[in-house]
Design an enzyme around this catalytic site. Structure first.
Site, PDB file in Angstrom:
ATOM      1  N   CYS A  31      43.397  41.289  42.709  1.00  0.00           N
ATOM      2  CA  CYS A  31      42.018  41.237  42.843  1.00  0.00           C
ATOM      3  C   CYS A  31      41.173  40.768  41.738  1.00  0.00           C
ATOM      4  O   CYS A  31      41.694  40.800  40.520  1.00  0.00           O
ATOM      5  CB  CYS A  31      41.309  42.599  43.524  1.00  0.00           C
ATOM      6  SG  CYS A  31      41.506  44.022  42.569  1.00  0.00           S
TER       7      CYS A  31
ATOM      8  N   CYS B  59      41.121  43.702  39.132  1.00  0.00           N
ATOM      9  CA  CYS B  59      42.508  43.635  38.329  1.00  0.00           C
ATOM     10  C   CYS B  59      42.487  42.756  37.237  1.00  0.00           C
ATOM     11  O   CYS B  59      43.178  43.175  36.314  1.00  0.00           O
ATOM     12  CB  CYS B  59      43.580  43.593  39.415  1.00  0.00           C
ATOM     13  SG  CYS B  59      43.680  44.930  40.670  1.00  0.00           S
TER      14      CYS B  59
END
Length: 78
Positions: A10, A13
């Site tokens: 994501c 991240c």
């Protein structure tokens, strides 16, 4: 030093991986930064919420996005 960013890929991240690299650059340190998106591997670290940061096989933060200065502190303590 071995650093892992755990998460499904994501935005948070990816941003954590970038912030980790920035912290390393500011500290003039070199480390292997690996992004892990395999949920089985993530769960093997006991992480239930991402993103997570692992330094030398120890989870130092999970479920929140630390600042670059916090990441630098984690790196210096390792």
């Amino acid at each position: 030093m071995d650093i892992k960013v755990l998460g499904p890929g994501c935005k948070k991240c990816n941003t954590l991986a970038e912030a980790t690299n920035k912290a390393l650059n500011e500290l003039s340190m070199d480390a292997n930064v690996e992004k892990i998106d395999d949920m089985v591997k993530i769960l093997s670290y006991g992480v239930m919420s991402t993103p997570a940061l692992v330094i030398n096989e120890k989870v130092v933060v999970s479920g929140k996005f630390p600042s670059v200065s916090e990441i630098k502190e984690f790196i210096e303590k390792a």
